[in-house]
Design a protein around this motif. Structure first.
Motif, short mmCIF file in Angstrom:
data_model
loop_
_atom_site.label_atom_id
_atom_site.label_comp_id
_atom_site.label_asym_id
_atom_site.label_seq_id
_atom_site.Cartn_x
_atom_site.Cartn_y
_atom_site.Cartn_z
N ALA A 1 -20.91 -46.51 -64.24
CA ALA A 1 -19.78 -46.10 -65.07
C ALA A 1 -19.12 -47.30 -65.75
CB ALA A 1 -18.77 -45.35 -64.22
N ALA A 2 -18.95 -48.42 -65.04
CA ALA A 2 -18.30 -49.59 -65.61
C ALA A 2 -19.11 -50.15 -66.77
CB ALA A 2 -18.09 -50.66 -64.54
N ALA A 3 -20.43 -50.21 -66.58
CA ALA A 3 -21.30 -50.73 -67.64
C ALA A 3 -21.28 -49.81 -68.85
CB ALA A 3 -22.72 -50.90 -67.11
N ALA A 4 -21.26 -48.49 -68.60
CA ALA A 4 -21.21 -47.53 -69.70
C ALA A 4 -19.90 -47.65 -70.48
CB ALA A 4 -21.35 -46.11 -69.15
N LEU A 5 -18.80 -47.86 -69.76
CA LEU A 5 -17.51 -48.02 -70.43
C LEU A 5 -17.49 -49.29 -71.28
CD1 LEU A 5 -14.59 -47.13 -70.86
CD2 LEU A 5 -13.98 -48.39 -68.77
N CYS A 6 -18.05 -50.37 -70.74
CA CYS A 6 -18.12 -51.62 -71.50
C CYS A 6 -18.95 -51.45 -72.77
CB CYS A 6 -18.70 -52.74 -70.64
SG CYS A 6 -17.58 -53.32 -69.34
N ARG A 7 -20.04 -50.68 -72.66
CA ARG A 7 -20.90 -50.42 -73.81
C ARG A 7 -20.15 -49.63 -74.88
NH1 ARG A 7 -25.08 -52.29 -76.60
NH2 ARG A 7 -23.48 -52.04 -78.18
N ILE A 8 -19.38 -48.65 -74.46
CA ILE A 8 -18.60 -47.84 -75.40
C ILE A 8 -17.56 -48.70 -76.11
CG2 ILE A 8 -16.95 -45.95 -75.59
CD1 ILE A 8 -18.47 -44.58 -73.28
N ILE A 9 -16.84 -49.52 -75.33
CA ILE A 9 -15.81 -50.39 -75.90
C ILE A 9 -16.44 -51.35 -76.91
CG2 ILE A 9 -14.18 -52.25 -75.39
CD1 ILE A 9 -13.64 -50.83 -72.71
N LYS A 10 -17.59 -51.90 -76.53
CA LYS A 10 -18.29 -52.83 -77.43
C LYS A 10 -18.68 -52.15 -78.73
CE LYS A 10 -22.20 -56.05 -77.57
NZ LYS A 10 -23.37 -56.59 -76.84
N ASP A 11 -19.13 -50.91 -78.64
CA ASP A 11 -19.54 -50.17 -79.84
C ASP A 11 -18.35 -49.93 -80.77
OD1 ASP A 11 -22.22 -50.03 -79.20
OD2 ASP A 11 -22.03 -48.12 -78.14
N PRO B 1 -23.49 -48.65 -84.61
CA PRO B 1 -23.17 -47.57 -83.67
C PRO B 1 -23.38 -46.16 -84.19
CG PRO B 1 -21.50 -49.28 -83.55
CD PRO B 1 -22.40 -49.65 -84.69
N ILE B 2 -23.08 -45.89 -85.47
CA ILE B 2 -23.23 -44.51 -85.96
C ILE B 2 -24.69 -44.15 -86.24
CG2 ILE B 2 -22.49 -42.81 -87.67
CD1 ILE B 2 -19.97 -44.46 -88.11
N PRO B 3 -25.43 -44.91 -87.08
CA PRO B 3 -26.82 -44.52 -87.33
C PRO B 3 -27.70 -44.55 -86.09
CG PRO B 3 -26.35 -46.65 -88.32
CD PRO B 3 -25.04 -46.06 -87.90
N SER B 4 -27.35 -45.39 -85.11
CA SER B 4 -28.15 -45.44 -83.88
C SER B 4 -27.80 -44.29 -82.93
CB SER B 4 -27.92 -46.78 -83.17
OG SER B 4 -26.59 -46.87 -82.71
N GLY B 5 -26.72 -43.56 -83.23
CA GLY B 5 -26.35 -42.42 -82.40
C GLY B 5 -25.44 -42.75 -81.24
N ARG B 6 -24.99 -44.00 -81.13
CA ARG B 6 -24.14 -44.37 -79.99
C ARG B 6 -22.71 -43.86 -80.16
NH1 ARG B 6 -26.44 -49.31 -81.17
NH2 ARG B 6 -24.39 -50.32 -81.48
N ILE B 7 -22.29 -43.69 -81.42
CA ILE B 7 -20.99 -43.09 -81.72
C ILE B 7 -21.21 -41.98 -82.74
CG2 ILE B 7 -18.70 -43.46 -82.75
CD1 ILE B 7 -18.72 -46.27 -81.75
N THR B 8 -20.64 -40.81 -82.49
CA THR B 8 -20.82 -39.70 -83.41
C THR B 8 -19.96 -39.91 -84.65
OG1 THR B 8 -19.01 -38.37 -82.51
CG2 THR B 8 -21.18 -38.14 -81.46
N PRO B 9 -20.36 -39.36 -85.80
CA PRO B 9 -19.55 -39.52 -87.02
C PRO B 9 -18.11 -39.04 -86.85
CG PRO B 9 -21.74 -38.70 -87.58
CD PRO B 9 -21.64 -38.70 -86.08
N ASP C 1 -26.76 -46.73 -94.08
CA ASP C 1 -26.98 -47.71 -93.02
C ASP C 1 -28.24 -47.40 -92.22
OD1 ASP C 1 -24.79 -49.22 -93.67
OD2 ASP C 1 -23.50 -48.44 -92.08
N GLY C 2 -28.50 -46.12 -92.03
CA GLY C 2 -29.69 -45.72 -91.28
C GLY C 2 -30.99 -46.06 -91.98
#
Length: 296
Positions: free
Chosen positions: A3-13, A83-91, A73-74
């Motif tokens: 969970a901590a690593a996932a949160l860090c990844r989200i913040i980074k994105d 983050p958006i074209p890679s799918g890590r953050i939704t539009p 960008d994609g």
């Protein structure tokens, strides 16, 4: 993923969505504008609000820009991993994030600095998103149009400190406005194939031989040399600044002339490097050789 690593990844994105590496240059220009707009010593509270508001609006603008250009960008190799074209953050989340940052930045500028600073920030966001961004898919004039919002940070800073604009503020605007052309055209030349894949009508895409790009780089570098004397003419800085500005301008111009004769990626990268060095150095010279006494 823990969970901590996932949160860090989200913040980074989300941080990546806001382009912090560009935002710091914007804040540097804003701080220079604030410095010369202040009559005496900085009002630290107002300065903090001005810088915070500008930073939030810049971050929000970049996030909204990536939301708008997510499909383009994609298609580009250098941006497909965003983050958006890679799918890590939704539009939808990107749109909400960018909107929230932009609104917070506007409120911060209006309430913490003054209304003029807020409206200048809003004008920057609107012109960047509604004029420059869509024009990239239609005309090579996009670089010229985009240079206007790109040169607004010192005006925002100056307005934040003083509440109105003077010729001194506009002299900073002109330097930043002209500086952008060699900087962004060198980037466009380096990534012209990527821009072509995304149907971005940058000058090197429309004229792939690079002649028009190199000529424009040289033209704006030439004009930047006398334009950079503005702070000395207006008695903001002195002879040391003027000599340094001349030297920096000639070095910047030299890198552009080399590109005109050798239209290669190596020469374009040297123009880009010269541009990155030029801006903080000329700002530093302004401060080192400032003529007006700073009274507490």
């Amino acid at each position: 993923m823990p969970a901590a690593a996932a949160l860090c990844r989200i913040i980074k994105d989300y941080i990546e969505l806001s382009k912090p590496r560009i935002t710091w240059l914007i804040l540097l220009s804003t701080a220079i504008g604030f410095h010369f707009g202040a009559h005496g010593a900085w009002n630290l509270a107002v300065a903090a609000h001005t810088l915070m508001g500008t930073g939030l609006m810049a971050a929000g603008t970049f996030a909204l820009n990536q939301w708008y250009e997510r499909q383009a960008d994609g298609r580009m190799r250098r941006t497909a991993g965003r983050p958006i074209p890679s799918g890590r953050i939704t539009p939808n989340y990107a749109l909400a994030w960018g909107s929230a940052l932009s609104i917070a930045g506007f409120v911060e500028l209006v309430l913490g600095a003054n209304l003029l600073a807020g409206w200048l920030g809003a004008a920057t966001l609107i012109s960047y998103l509604l004029l420059y961004t869509p024009l990239k898919q239609r005309s090579a004039w996009c670089t010229f149009v985009g240079a206007f919002p790109g040169a607004m940070p010192p005006l925002i800073g100056f307005a934040g400190a003083r509440g109105f604009l003077t010729p001194e503020a506009w002299s900073l605007f002109v330097i930043l406005f002209l500086w952008q052309f060699p900087h962004f055209l060198s980037i466009a030349w380096l990534y012209r194939e990527d821009y072509a894949r995304a149907n971005m009508m940058m000058l090197p895409v429309k004229h792939p031989d690079g002649v028009a790009t190199a000529l424009e780089v040289v033209l704006f570098a030439v004009v930047l040399v006398p334009a950079s004397f503005g702070p000395a003419v207006l008695r903001m800085s002195g002879k040391v600044y003027m000599a340094g500005a001349l030297l920096l301008g000639l070095c910047y111009l030299y890198s552009g002339i080399r590109l005109a004769f050798e239209r290669t990626a190596v020469r374009a990268r040297l123009v880009l490097l010269a541009s990155v060095v030029y801006l903080p150095l000329i700002y530093g010279l302004m401060l080192i050789d400032e003529l007006r006494p700073r009274v507490p």
